[in-house]
Write an enzyme that holds these catalytic residues in place. Structure first.
Site, PDB file in Angstrom:
ATOM      1  N   THR A 192     -50.844  29.648  51.371  1.00 54.86           N
ATOM      2  CA  THR A 192     -50.092  28.541  50.801  1.00 54.86           C
ATOM      3  C   THR A 192     -48.649  28.970  50.578  1.00 54.86           C
ATOM      4  O   THR A 192     -48.361  30.150  50.419  1.00 54.86           O
ATOM      5  CB  THR A 192     -50.739  28.088  49.463  1.00 54.86           C
ATOM      6  OG1 THR A 192     -52.114  27.809  49.681  1.00 54.86           O
ATOM      7  CG2 THR A 192     -50.063  26.867  48.883  1.00 54.86           C
ATOM      8  N   SER A 233     -57.810  20.388  45.286  1.00 54.76           N
ATOM      9  CA  SER A 233     -56.768  21.408  45.402  1.00 54.76           C
ATOM     10  C   SER A 233     -56.348  21.881  44.019  1.00 54.76           C
ATOM     11  O   SER A 233     -56.622  21.232  43.007  1.00 54.76           O
ATOM     12  CB  SER A 233     -55.554  20.811  46.139  1.00 54.76           C
ATOM     13  OG  SER A 233     -54.447  21.680  46.082  1.00 54.76           O
TER      14      SER A 233
END
Length: 608
Positions: free
Chosen positions: A427, A492
């Site tokens: 990420t 998430s």
């Protein structure tokens, strides 16, 4: 510069309910190895302008002052790689908007930091247009053929994590490119081809492999099994191409040229889409079931922003399917009754922030998932009365151990248990503020480092985002909220965040990668900026610490390890671990902008 300034630590540490994950620490000299000119990357202020003075701040903790805060007069971008940040600055200098710069940064990150994000993955955008906060959901989606038992083995038990990750089974329908296009059409000022141009140029001309990219490729066990990735990332001797090697990606340049000419439709239909489907479905050992219809049908969703108050500030973030915005607000609400400004960084601050984390993660586990499939009581979870009651559970002298989920008001349906950790290791985060005061906080991911370890002929890696679902579809006889399902988005932890002052003026843009630890990384940084009045570089470089409703975690190799005995005296079970954040923060002051880019990664904060 200090030794810390020349040190880059590459981690691959994962906390996941379905597997034990690899942890490796690599040390590299970033600037020396790349031969980059620090002068060329030094933030600058336009002639005649005054940089924002640094806020009254603590001394930087020993060994942690790896970078100086970036300053600028008009606009700023903070990103995880210098080449990506420079692309964003060029777009801003050309009169581009914050979203124009974010598009350029993301596409360059696809090249220089492919292990963490790219058009083969998904992202969330929190945008400020000067009057309204808008949040856009570009999260990956499970294919129509996906079923709750997707990650169960033949014995009916959850698969080992990497058995699920590597190959097509784990790949969700990518959302990042459609998200960028939707946002650009709404808020862009420069043309679509113009914002794509920096990445196209870099793909054609090449870039130097950084220590971070080299380290990730070197430690990985699976990437070299993919023939296209092996050709791209490895030499003829089978070893990863060394640091400093000029890496060109003509396939990605062709892909970008198609996208520049035809828009995102060139990705979601036609040859590129067919390439994605073939890469997923023809994997030799672990094929997936994505179809052209899945790609063509992908839609970006506009979600209601999640906003709440913290002292004199207003904090806004991303709502479900991200748990990040809700959890950050819950943690801040738990801290608000405390005089955090007086507590300062140390074991007492670690106690309060860890206890706040326990409460937030308990609620997160029970209530948060894709709102298209589960009724998520967001209003109740951030209700001031409810949060006041939750904050009252925290003792100043003793850890609560493991917190239980609360019973928030405004629930519409019976809740369902959702224990999955929702990890995104691969990420990155982008923070941008433009000359008009508009801003983007964008967190972007391909989930695990290097995603599914499969690379398309079109020149990009594909995500393994479906492993963010819980592998077991039921827990304690009840269906799991975050179970796999048709056309569903996995939960998430990403927490792109905007902060506004008492006059509703934009004050800070913050976010981080780091899996479920993103929530504590962002909270720590906000406390550092808002309570401790640290400049953003010092705030992001503070030792990481917190609890995800398990052990209290402190960052190994930092001064936080000295807090262990004091925390244990309060009943904490303490574990020192690698905590690889990549926080990017920008603070807006009366005289300009100040930015911080996490020294644990390669990024910089630069502007005009």
């Amino acid at each position: 510069m200090t030794r810390r300034a020349l040190s880059l630590r590459v981690y691959s540490f994962h906390e996941h309910p379905n597997t034990e994950r690899l942890m490796t620490t690599l040390h590299h000299s970033l600037w020396r190895a790349l031969g980059l000119s620090l002068l060329a990357l030094t933030p600058f202020v336009m002639p005649g302008a005054q940089a924002q003075p640094a806020a009254p701040a603590l001394e930087a903790p020993a060994g942690r002052a790896a970078k100086q805060a970036g300053t600028a007069a008009r606009d700023m971008v903070a990103a995880a790689n210098p080449l990506a940040a420079q692309a964003g600055r060029e777009i801003l200098a050309a009169g581009g908007s914050a979203i124009d710069a974010a598009v350029a940064v993301q596409l360059v990150l696809n090249l220089v930091e492919p292990q963490n994000s790219g058009i083969g993955g998904g992202a969330f955008i929190v945008h400020w247009d000067g009057s309204d906060v808008v949040t856009l959901d570009g999260r990956e989606v499970a294919p129509a053929a996906a079923k709750p038992e997707r990650f169960l083995g033949r014995d009916g038990k959850p698969m080992p994590f990497y058995d699920a990750v590597v190959g097509g089974r784990s790949v969700g329908v990518p959302g990042t490119l459609r998200l960028l296009e939707v946002a650009h059409r709404r808020w862009g000022k420069l043309s679509w081809p113009q914002v794509i141009a920096p990445a196209m140029r870099l793909a054609e001309e090449g870039f130097a492999i950084s220590p971070y990219l080299n380290g990730i490729v070197t430690q990985d066990k699976y990437l070299q099994n993919d023939p296209i990735a092996r050709t791209y990332f490895y030499g003829e001797d089978g070893k990863p191409k060394p640091v400093g090697t000029i890496l060109k990606n003509p396939a990605f340049a062709r892909t970008l040229r198609e996208i520049a000419d035809k828009g995102a439709d060139a990705f979601y239909t036609g040859e590129i889409a067919a390439d994605i489907v073939a890469t997923v479905t023809r994997h030799t050992t672990n094929p997936g079931d994505m179809t052209l219809r899945d790609l063509e049908g992908y839609k970006v969703e506009e979600r209601a922003p999640v906003c709440g108050s913290y002292r004199t500030y207003r904090v806004c973030g991303m709502g479900p399917p991200s748990s990040g915005g809700v959890a950050v607000l819950q943690m801040l609400s738990t801290l608000e009754p405390q005089d955090m400004a007086s507590i300062r960084p140390g074991p007492d601050a670690a106690h309060w922030i860890s206890e706040a984390g326990r409460l937030a993660f308990a609620d997160r586990a029970l209530y948060l998932a894709d709102p298209g499939f589960v009724s998520v009581p967001v209003r109740g979870l951030i209700d001031p009365g409810y949060l006041k009651t939750r904050a009252g559970l925290v003792s100043p002298d003793k850890s609560m151990g493991r917190a239980k989920a609360g019973d928030p008001p405004f629930q519409k349906t019976e809740f369902r248990f959702a224990p999955s950790d929702g990890v995104e290791f691969g990420t990155s985060h982008i923070s941008v503020v433009d000359r008009d005061g508009k801003a983007v906080a964008m967190t972007t991911t391909i989930e695990d480092g290097l995603g599914a370890r499969i690379m398309t002929r079109s020149g990009f890696l594909l995500n393994n985002e479906l492993t963010d679902f819980n592998f077991a579809p039921e827990e304690e006889g009840k269906p799991v909220a975050n179970r796999v399902d048709t056309n569903k988005r996995p939960r998430s932890s990403m927490a792109p965040t905007l902060v506004f002052d008492a006059d509703n003026k934009l004050y800070a843009v913050v976010g981080s990668p780091g899996g479920s630890q993103i929530i504590t990384y962002v909270t720590k940084t906000l406390v550092g900026i808002l309570d401790w009045k640290l400049d953003p570089q010092v705030a992001v470089d503070l030792p990481n610490f917190g609890s995800r409703n398990g052990p209290t975690e402190i960052e190994a190799g930092t001064e936080a390890e000295a807090w262990k005995s004091a925390l244990e005296a309060k009943g904490h079970q303490v574990r020192a671990i690698s905590m690889n954040s990549g926080i990017q923060a920008i603070v807006i002051g009366p005289n300009g902008l100040t930015g911080g880019a996490d020294s644990r990664r390669e990024g910089v904060a630069i502007g005009n």
